[in-house]
Design an enzyme around this catalytic site. Structure first.
Site, PDB file in Angstrom:
ATOM      1  CE1 TYR A 200     -38.596  27.992 -20.951  1.00  0.00           C
ATOM      2  CE2 TYR A 200     -36.418  27.088 -20.563  1.00  0.00           C
ATOM      3  CZ  TYR A 200     -37.750  26.912 -20.859  1.00  0.00           C
ATOM      4  OH  TYR A 200     -38.242  25.654 -21.072  1.00  0.00           O
TER       5      TYR A 200
ATOM      6  CD  GLU B 224     -40.476  18.978 -18.432  1.00  0.00           C
ATOM      7  OE1 GLU B 224     -40.342  20.156 -18.812  1.00  0.00           O
ATOM      8  OE2 GLU B 224     -39.624  18.382 -17.747  1.00  0.00           O
TER       9      GLU B 224
ATOM     10  CD  GLU C 250     -36.805  22.896 -22.483  1.00  0.00           C
ATOM     11  OE1 GLU C 250     -36.700  23.679 -21.516  1.00  0.00           O
ATOM     12  OE2 GLU C 250     -36.614  21.671 -22.397  1.00  0.00           O
TER      13      GLU C 250
ATOM     14  CD  GLN D  33     -43.252  22.485 -20.363  1.00  0.00           C
ATOM     15  OE1 GLN D  33     -44.178  21.728 -20.140  1.00  0.00           O
ATOM     16  NE2 GLN D  33     -42.044  22.323 -19.814  1.00  0.00           N
TER      17      GLN D  33
ATOM     18  CG  ASN E  99     -34.029  18.547 -21.574  1.00  0.00           C
ATOM     19  OD1 ASN E  99     -34.282  19.406 -22.421  1.00  0.00           O
ATOM     20  ND2 ASN E  99     -34.141  18.779 -20.271  1.00  0.00           N
ATOM     21  CD  GLU E 100     -32.451  22.769 -19.726  1.00  0.00           C
ATOM     22  OE1 GLU E 100     -32.425  22.673 -18.497  1.00  0.00           O
ATOM     23  OE2 GLU E 100     -32.979  23.716 -20.339  1.00  0.00           O
TER      24      GLU E 100
HETATM   25  O1  AHR Z   1     -39.570  23.965 -19.399  1.00  0.00           O
HETATM   26  C1  AHR Z   1     -39.230  23.787 -18.053  1.00  0.00           C
HETATM   27  C2  AHR Z   1     -37.826  23.253 -17.861  1.00  0.00           C
HETATM   28  O2  AHR Z   1     -36.903  24.191 -18.328  1.00  0.00           O
HETATM   29  C3  AHR Z   1     -37.463  22.017 -18.639  1.00  0.00           C
HETATM   30  O3  AHR Z   1     -37.868  20.860 -17.992  1.00  0.00           O
HETATM   31  C4  AHR Z   1     -35.982  22.080 -18.726  1.00  0.00           C
HETATM   32  O4  AHR Z   1     -35.469  21.471 -19.871  1.00  0.00           O
HETATM   33  C5  AHR Z   1     -35.682  23.568 -18.679  1.00  0.00           C
HETATM   34  O5  AHR Z   1     -34.738  23.893 -17.726  1.00  0.00           O
END
Ligand code: AHR
Length: 513
Positions: free
Chosen positions: A265, A48, A320, A369, A196-197
């Site tokens: 995450y 990103e 992600e 990432q 995205n999101e």
């Molecule tokens: O990876 C960092 C961020 O995490 C991304 O931009 C977003 O999609 C997610 O919240």
């Protein structure tokens, strides 16, 4: 009498000692005719416009005479990624994607406007890394590009123009513009994210509203001249938001959607994520608790997908995932640069085992990432570049790319503070070699395991291990080889059973032939 008492006490102590000794944990690995292929795309990456991922990371600019590069992309990173065999790369975001206007990043540099990266530190970028740079890089890496398109602040026209620009090989306004900008052949981009999101940074939409918007965008995204199959990915749920997945599966006709995404995450507290290196055992436990939630999330999202799509037409893309900690103190706000330790090895090993084991529906995943951001595989500092422990996990697990899943089971797992200690996945490649990846997340205790492979024809077993003395150990620019895989010899094969001890906080990949 005294002697008798002595014998009794000794016998009791002997019994206590032996009843406390842990029997080996039993694991079974079997072949099943209709088991799925573990898609190599599970081992995908994500880059990103965030912190030093693109600028000052992957991309140093064509004018840079100090760091060797190809069209501005560092040659050392290209070599490391090729060695990893990265199957796909998602770009340009993330949250950045829903602010990005691709037309600002093509054509002569002097005509390109700047863009303020509003989500990540408010830095002003010059749009020098754009569509051509990204797609040419993917060609060099032999990786499938995955373009994440702007729905939050873009238009349907902007998206279909992008598809035409990258994919149309006939005469059309966008294909002609591409040729003017120096590229004759279309790149034929297959993977397209539609926002995205969108429940958050991508527009704060409700699931119902996004499902309608998605239908509109997806309607105008066919391939051009019938050549490229366009694979449309709906912006998906976060963690356990099952309502989001259910709404998409129910409200979007399945012929308009090839995949639904999921983001998860390993974060235990968004307002205090803890340090990336100087964490204690309590923080380690809380991180692993979150990382292991992936199993439940994937299982339950798949259950919903199975309900609406029993034939498995729509894929699940976990586009992600990874560990997210407080950024290193020396970096500016929004840069998200963090170190990578044995804890990250434990996250990557267990999460990838989950994806492998759910390969029937999980067809792609993207580690967040790739360079200098979150659970990166590569870190850079000016001309220096290092491979993180997570890089080595990805390299060791490469053996699972497009191999056939061998369903495996840990029969009698033990627990570390309520978490399952051992994680496993296995596959058989085209040459008939069997690979079994094992992780022991216990911070202190080694575990003995016995793997039953009696139904597989294995005569020879060998392996590699990734571990280090402390959970906090990592590779640094001064000591880049501190955590690297080593040959693992302490493994026996007898009468269809593999016996080994997995040291505390270690990851092992065995190869049977
Ligand atoms: O990876 C960092 C961020 O995490 C991304 O931009 C977003 O999609 C997610 O919240």
């Amino acid at each position: 009498m005294k002697i008798l008492r002595y014998i009794t006490i000794t016998a009791a102590l002997f019994l206590i000692t032996f009843s406390n000794a842990q029997d080996p944990i039993k694991i079974s690995v079997q072949e099943e005719a209709d088991a799925p292929i573990v898609s190599k795309h599970i081992y995908g990456h994500f880059a990103e416009h965030l912190g030093r991922c693109i600028y000052e990371g992957l991309y140093v600019g064509e004018e840079n005479k100090i760091i060797p590069n190809t069209e501005g992309v560092r040659n050392d990173i290209i070599a490391a990624l090729k060695e990893l065999g990265i199957p796909n790369l998602r770009w340009p975001g993330g949250c950045f994607a829903d602010t990005y206007h691709w037309k600002d990043g093509v054509g002569p540099q002097e005509d390109r406007p700047t863009i303020v990266n509003r989500w990540w530190g408010g830095t002003t970028e010059d749009n020098s890394f754009g569509t051509h740079n990204f797609l040419n890089l993917c060609e060099v890496l032999e990786a499938e590009p995955y373009l994440s398109a702007n729905v939050g602040s873009g238009t349907v026209q902007e998206l279909i123009d992008w598809v035409q620009y990258t994919n149309h090989d006939g005469i059309s306004p966008m294909a002609d513009w591409r040729r003017e900008n120096g590229r004759e052949e279309p790149w034929k981009v297959k993977y397209w994210g539609v926002g995205n999101e969108t429940w958050g940074c991508g527009g704060n939409m409700t699931a119902e509203y996004y499902a309608d918007i998605y239908r509109q965008y997806a309607t105008f995204m066919p391939g051009w001249s019938g050549e490229t199959e366009v694979y449309r990915i709906a912006s998906g749920a976060s963690e356990d938001d099952y309502h989001w997945t259910e709404t998409l599966m129910k409200n979007v006709p399945h012929e308009l959607m090839e995949a639904v995404a999921l983001h998860d995450y390993a974060v235990f507290d968004w307002s205090d994520k803890g340090p990336s290196v100087n964490f204690d055992e309590e923080i380690y436990f809380k991180t692993m608790e979150q990382a292991l939630n992936m199993e439940e999330y994937v299982t339950k999202h798949i259950e919903i997908m199975d309900k609406y799509d029993p034939d498995g037409k729509v894929d699940l893309f976990v586009d992600e995932w990874g560990g997210w900690y407080d950024a290193e103190p020396e970096v500016a706000n929004g840069v998200l640069f963090q170190q990578n330790t044995i804890r990250d090895v434990m996250i990557a090993g267990t999460v990838l085992n989950t994806f492998n084991n759910h390969a029937r529906r999980v067809k792609m995943a993207n580690l967040a990432q790739m360079v200098n951001v979150l659970q990166a595989v590569i870190l850079t500092d000016e001309e220096k570049m290092i491979k993180t422990p997570t890089y080595h996990v990805m390299h060791m697990y490469k053996v699972h790319h497009d191999a056939k899943l061998l369903p495996s089971k840990v029969e009698d797992n033990i627990e570390y503070r309520g978490l399952p200690v051992v994680s496993v996945s296995a596959s058989k490649d085209e040459a008939g070699k069997v690979h079994i990846s094992l992780v022991n997340i216990d911070p202190e205790k080694d575990v003995e395991v016995e793997v039953d492979i009696s139904t597989l024809e294995i005569k020879k077993i060998e392996g590699n291990i990734l571990t280090s003395e402390k959970l906090q150990d990592h590779n640094s620019f001064d000591n880049p080889e501190k955590v690297t895989p080593k040959e693992f010899k302490d493994v026996k094969l007898k009468k269809g059973k593999i016996s080994l001890t997995i040291p505390a906080h270690s990851l092992i990949v065995l190869q049977g032939s």
